[in-house]
Write a protein that holds these residues in place. Structure first.
Motif, mmCIF file in Angstrom:
data_model
loop_
_atom_site.group_PDB
_atom_site.id
_atom_site.type_symbol
_atom_site.label_atom_id
_atom_site.label_comp_id
_atom_site.label_asym_id
_atom_site.label_seq_id
_atom_site.Cartn_x
_atom_site.Cartn_y
_atom_site.Cartn_z
ATOM 1 N N SER A 182 0.745 -1.246 -0.078
ATOM 2 C CA SER A 182 -0.039 -0.163 0.021
ATOM 3 C C SER A 182 0.790 1.223 -0.073
ATOM 4 O O SER A 182 0.496 2.172 -0.735
ATOM 5 C CB SER A 182 -0.995 -0.149 1.174
ATOM 6 N N ILE A 183 1.852 1.431 0.656
ATOM 7 C CA ILE A 183 2.904 2.508 0.803
ATOM 8 C C ILE A 183 3.456 2.459 -0.557
ATOM 9 O O ILE A 183 3.732 3.689 -0.874
ATOM 10 C CB ILE A 183 3.831 2.267 2.161
ATOM 11 N N LYS A 184 3.876 1.453 -1.208
ATOM 12 C CA LYS A 184 4.640 1.679 -2.492
ATOM 13 C C LYS A 184 3.700 2.136 -3.518
ATOM 14 O O LYS A 184 3.954 2.819 -4.460
ATOM 15 C CB LYS A 184 5.159 0.083 -2.860
ATOM 16 N N ASN B 280 5.042 14.066 -11.839
ATOM 17 C CA ASN B 280 5.418 14.242 -13.057
ATOM 18 C C ASN B 280 4.344 14.884 -13.882
ATOM 19 O O ASN B 280 4.526 15.649 -14.933
ATOM 20 C CB ASN B 280 5.495 12.695 -13.463
ATOM 21 N N GLN B 281 3.165 14.675 -13.746
ATOM 22 C CA GLN B 281 1.907 15.298 -14.393
ATOM 23 C C GLN B 281 1.835 16.935 -14.167
ATOM 24 O O GLN B 281 1.923 17.654 -15.223
ATOM 25 C CB GLN B 281 0.762 14.780 -13.786
ATOM 26 N N THR C 275 1.809 6.606 -6.862
ATOM 27 C CA THR C 275 0.711 7.558 -7.340
ATOM 28 C C THR C 275 1.291 9.100 -7.214
ATOM 29 O O THR C 275 1.084 9.736 -7.874
ATOM 30 C CB THR C 275 -0.373 7.362 -6.651
ATOM 31 N N ILE C 276 1.979 9.402 -5.934
ATOM 32 C CA ILE C 276 2.821 10.615 -5.841
ATOM 33 C C ILE C 276 3.619 10.958 -6.969
ATOM 34 O O ILE C 276 3.631 11.944 -7.435
ATOM 35 C CB ILE C 276 3.313 10.575 -4.508
#
Length: 118
Positions: A30-32, A43-44, A37-38
């Motif tokens: 979950s942490i990975k 990057n976006q 996601t972050i």
């Protein structure tokens, strides 16, 4: 008394470190996933800023050019009224176009509302 205090601190430190190491595989996954996601979000945002930077520079250039032509047209009104008037209108139109490009650049920077989740 001092020895008891040191012993207590060491026991608490040991217990804390063993509890901290007892993450389950699911929690680590979950942490990975959150880190991934972050990274994607960052990057976006960097892509949006890069694209907006180009648009903003173009808008600043066009708007400055348009308002410079407008100023020159205003200066020429006394000596050459026809040319001065034409430059006033042309420069104003170019300046408005540059301002529209600037607004589009700022719209590229704006982010969507964040999704409030778990």
């Amino acid at each position: 008394m001092k020895q008891f205090f040191i012993f207590s601190v060491l026991v608490l430190f040991f217990l804390n470190s063993t509890v901290a190491q007892e993450y389950s595989k699911q929690e680590l996954d979950s942490i990975k996933k959150e880190i991934f996601t972050i990274k994607n979000d960052v990057n976006q945002i960097q892509l949006q800023l890069s694209d907006a930077k180009k648009t903003l520079k173009a808008g600043i250039f066009v708007a400055t050019l348009g308002y410079t032509v407008t100023i020159i047209g205003g200066q020429l009104l006394g000596t050459n009224p026809q040319l001065g008037e034409a430059l006033l209108y042309t420069g104003g139109a170019i300046g408005i176009g540059g301002t529209i490009v600037l607004v589009n650049g700022f719209n590229k920077i704006s982010l969507k509302k964040p999704i409030v989740g778990n």
